[in-house]
Design a protein around this motif. Structure first.
Motif, PDB file in Angstrom:
ATOM      1  N   ARG A  60       0.843  -1.155   0.024  1.00 18.81           N
ATOM      2  CA  ARG A  60      -0.073  -0.019   0.191  1.00 18.81           C
ATOM      3  C   ARG A  60       0.945   1.186  -0.049  1.00 18.81           C
ATOM      4  O   ARG A  60       1.595   1.509   0.982  1.00 18.81           O
ATOM      5  CB  ARG A  60      -0.901  -0.068   1.197  1.00 18.81           C
ATOM      6  N   GLY A 103      -6.191   0.404   5.273  1.00 19.90           N
ATOM      7  CA  GLY A 103      -6.700  -0.838   4.784  1.00 19.90           C
ATOM      8  C   GLY A 103      -6.032  -2.159   5.565  1.00 19.90           C
ATOM      9  O   GLY A 103      -5.178  -1.612   6.206  1.00 19.90           O
ATOM     10  N   PRO A 104      -6.527  -3.439   5.331  1.00 17.06           N
ATOM     11  CA  PRO A 104      -5.618  -4.410   5.924  1.00 17.06           C
ATOM     12  C   PRO A 104      -4.323  -4.439   5.670  1.00 17.06           C
ATOM     13  O   PRO A 104      -4.112  -4.110   4.472  1.00 17.06           O
ATOM     14  CB  PRO A 104      -6.738  -5.564   5.481  1.00 17.06           C
ATOM     15  N   THR A 149      -1.029  -5.865   4.252  1.00 16.75           N
ATOM     16  CA  THR A 149      -0.826  -6.432   2.698  1.00 16.75           C
ATOM     17  C   THR A 149       0.395  -7.559   2.775  1.00 16.75           C
ATOM     18  O   THR A 149       1.290  -7.368   3.770  1.00 16.75           O
ATOM     19  CB  THR A 149      -0.433  -5.325   1.792  1.00 16.75           C
ATOM     20  N   GLY A 171      -0.703  -8.292  -2.155  1.00 20.85           N
ATOM     21  CA  GLY A 171      -1.584  -7.346  -1.314  1.00 20.85           C
ATOM     22  C   GLY A 171      -2.700  -8.103  -0.461  1.00 20.85           C
ATOM     23  O   GLY A 171      -2.175  -8.519   0.526  1.00 20.85           O
ATOM     24  N   ASN A 172      -4.080  -7.685  -0.813  1.00 22.61           N
ATOM     25  CA  ASN A 172      -5.048  -8.060   0.425  1.00 22.61           C
ATOM     26  C   ASN A 172      -5.693  -9.384  -0.488  1.00 22.61           C
ATOM     27  O   ASN A 172      -6.676  -9.663   0.141  1.00 22.61           O
ATOM     28  CB  ASN A 172      -5.776  -6.891   0.580  1.00 22.61           C
ATOM     29  N   HIS A 194      -5.377 -12.455  -0.278  1.00 25.84           N
ATOM     30  CA  HIS A 194      -5.500 -13.545   0.397  1.00 25.84           C
ATOM     31  C   HIS A 194      -6.617 -13.439   1.350  1.00 25.84           C
ATOM     32  O   HIS A 194      -7.018 -14.266   2.074  1.00 25.84           O
ATOM     33  CB  HIS A 194      -4.334 -14.044   1.149  1.00 25.84           C
ATOM     34  N   LEU A 195      -6.825 -12.136   1.596  1.00 23.24           N
ATOM     35  CA  LEU A 195      -8.146 -11.757   2.654  1.00 23.24           C
ATOM     36  C   LEU A 195      -9.267 -11.781   2.035  1.00 23.24           C
ATOM     37  O   LEU A 195     -10.578 -11.678   2.835  1.00 23.24           O
ATOM     38  CB  LEU A 195      -7.847 -10.226   3.199  1.00 23.24           C
ATOM     39  N   TRP A 244     -14.534  -4.399   7.776  1.00 22.69           N
ATOM     40  CA  TRP A 244     -13.327  -3.625   7.243  1.00 22.69           C
ATOM     41  C   TRP A 244     -13.889  -1.918   7.420  1.00 22.69           C
ATOM     42  O   TRP A 244     -13.083  -1.021   7.784  1.00 22.69           O
ATOM     43  CB  TRP A 244     -12.878  -3.717   5.839  1.00 22.69           C
ATOM     44  N   LEU A 258      -7.922  -1.293  -0.660  1.00 30.07           N
ATOM     45  CA  LEU A 258      -7.837  -2.731  -0.773  1.00 30.07           C
ATOM     46  C   LEU A 258      -6.726  -2.865  -1.877  1.00 30.07           C
ATOM     47  O   LEU A 258      -7.037  -2.246  -3.145  1.00 30.07           O
ATOM     48  CB  LEU A 258      -8.836  -3.568  -0.925  1.00 30.07           C
TER      49      LEU A 258
END
Length: 535
Positions: free
Chosen positions: A26, A33-34, A36, A41-42, A44-45, A58, A68
């Motif tokens: 990011r 955001g979540p 990474t 990055g994200n 996997h989420l 979130w 994201l």
């Protein structure tokens, strides 16, 4: 080889490694955001199902604007009414495009208006659509709505267990009349079934993780079809979809050229094709996109409303008390709307409680921007988090309760609410935002009002019972998956409130039948329709 050549190669490798090291991170200044991971990055989420619940969590953790990082792409998620107003509405000039949705384009042949990038073709189509779906035109379709509504009520009376099919015929037949000039007379019509089945598959396939990967890593698109079964399946969906939409179009186009067509939207579309020279495939998808929009989303909302009446019987009772007081023994009409505030609340609450576009269809920003001190990069997808806003307890206390009284003092139409300068005064976000605001909202709102008012006037809604006598209570959280959602099929026991109301339903429909020919099509189209004759 010279030392200079080796230095050059080493520099290229170092540059490639450096750029790869940035993928998935990011960048500084982006919305929070979540955490990474490198390269992905994200990704996997990202949830495989019930994505709206994770996006809501979130929003609670990272605030009204979060980001994201999805491999090489960025998704900005707007989770407040004010953020949507500030960006998608006030800055619509740069927030009205669409991100690249590769599998969606394969299914659509690149012709579906819903997924089309902002540009000349999209603006041309929107202008044609506006001429036929604006508020002035919408008023002329009331005879269609009245007829199809009464046909639906008879269906509920005769085969109540097939209520979903009756709702779908209602919305589809209204739309086929406006677009092509003919009624859909049976719940068993194969083209009716093909439309809903095909659109459900389109919605589901565009929401898969494989579809997301093809958007985020375009190099994967170079793989052959044998290695990409989803694309092979998408191509087959396109073949069937194209056959339906272009088939409808060519049939009505031929009738228009012969002078035998009934008044319909395609009259204007043929004129536009004569002037602009666009293909029959594009014309088929323009008319077909309107058919699916007018059929599917309104039907899904009504299915959600039926489920709410089963789960919240006290709401149905309160609504029936208002209907009995205002309408008595006669059918409710659109003229009663000002005197039925609770029913108006039911319409608005149905769209809030069960939003079909649960995470919206993402917009895309066409140049770098900044908001709340955050950078929003050119090309980023911009998602409007409909579910999170509709279920924000600060905005709607006890949000999972179906409560029409929330709108007791809201006298706005959906269009007025969407254009209200005060974002907090907007009723719901089902119809989109900015230049992508749904142009058929006036028609949809009227169709919902007539259906909800008359269904509650005529019928009681109860939980079904199993063979052992136990109640079968629908699960309001059990939704279909995909870009557009609705409750999965559920059972309900639907019965007339009394014999007088059942008789009135039959009587009203018998009067409508006098207006139809032996094929149950209009003998003479209703007066006041806006279309001009084709020359």
């Amino acid at each position: 080889m010279s030392l200079t050549f080796y230095t050059f190669i080493a520099t290229l490798v170092a540059l490639a490694v450096y750029r790869l090291s940035k993928v998935g991170r990011r960048p500084v200044g982006y919305p929070p955001g979540p955490p990474t991971l490198p390269l992905i990055g994200n990704l996997h989420l990202m949830p495989k199902e019930k994505a709206h619940l994770q996006f809501q969590k979130w929003a609670e953790e990272y605030g009204p604007v979060y980001s994201l990082i999805l491999g090489t792409k960025v998704m900005i998620v707007l989770s407040s009414d004010q953020a949507i107003k500030d960006l998608l509405d006030k800055r619509s000039g740069i927030y009205s495009s669409r991100p690249d949705m590769y599998i969606g384009r394969v299914v659509s042949g690149g012709l579906r208006m819903l997924l089309m990038e902002y540009g000349g073709t999209w603006r041309m189509i929107r202008k044609i659509v506006h001429n036929n779906l604006n508020i002035k035109a919408a008023r002329t379709y009331v005879p269609y709505q009245d007829l199809e509504n009464k046909a639906m009520l008879v269906g509920f009376l005769e085969t109540p267990d097939l209520f979903i099919e009756h709702i779908r015929r209602y919305t589809n037949s209204l739309t086929t009349q406006m677009i092509f000039g003919f009624r859909t007379t049976s719940i068993h019509d194969p083209k009716l079934k093909q439309l809903f089945d095909g659109f459900e598959k389109f919605s589901k396939v565009t929401g898969t993780q494989t579809a997301a990967l093809l958007d985020l890593y375009p190099l994967l698109r170079a793989l052959p079809d044998i290695a990409l079964p989803l694309r092979r399946y998408a191509k087959k969906l396109h073949e069937k979809e194209n056959e339906l939409y272009v088939g409808h179009w060519l049939n009505v186009k031929q009738a228009i050229k012969k002078g035998t067509a009934r008044p319909c939207f395609c009259l204007d579309l043929v004129r536009a094709q004569d002037e602009e020279g666009f293909s029959d495939s594009l014309a088929g998808y323009v008319s077909g996109s309107l058919l699916e929009a007018g059929s599917d989303t309104t039907a899904a909302t009504l299915v959600g409303f039926i489920q709410a009446m089963v789960l919240f019987p006290e709401v149905a009772k309160a609504a029936q008390e208002e209907l009995d007081r205002v309408c008595g023994t006669r059918f409710p009409t659109l003229d009663d709307e000002p005197d039925l505030p609770y029913i108006r609340g039911c319409v608005k609450e149905s769209m809030r409680w069960m939003p079909t576009d649960i995470l919206g269809v993402p917009h895309a920003v066409i140049r770098d921007d900044e908001y709340m001190g955050y950078k929003i990069p050119k090309g980023a997808g911009v998602m409007w988090n409909v579910w999170a806003i509709h279920n924000d307890p600060k905005r709607h206390p006890d949000p999972r309760r179906f409560e029409p009284a929330r709108y007791a003092n809201d006298h706005q139409t959906a269009a007025e609410a969407a254009n209200n300068s005060n974002a907090a005064k907007r009723d719901h976000f089902v119809f989109g935002a900015g230049r992508r605001l749904c142009q058929g909202m006036h028609i949809a709102e009227r169709s919902l009002f007539l259906a909800i008012a008359r269904l509650l006037w005529a019928f009681d809604f109860h939980t079904a019972r199993g063979a052992n006598g136990n109640e079968i209570i629908p699960d309001a959280g059990d939704l279909t998956e995909g870009m557009l959602v609705q409750p999965k099929p559920f059972q309900a026991r639907i019965v007339p409130r009394n014999s007088d109301k059942a008789a009135r339903v039959e009587s009203e429909w018998s009067q409508m039948v006098d207006l139809l020919d032996y094929n149950l099509q209009w003998k003479v189209p209703p007066k006041g329709l806006i279309w001009k004759e084709y020359n």
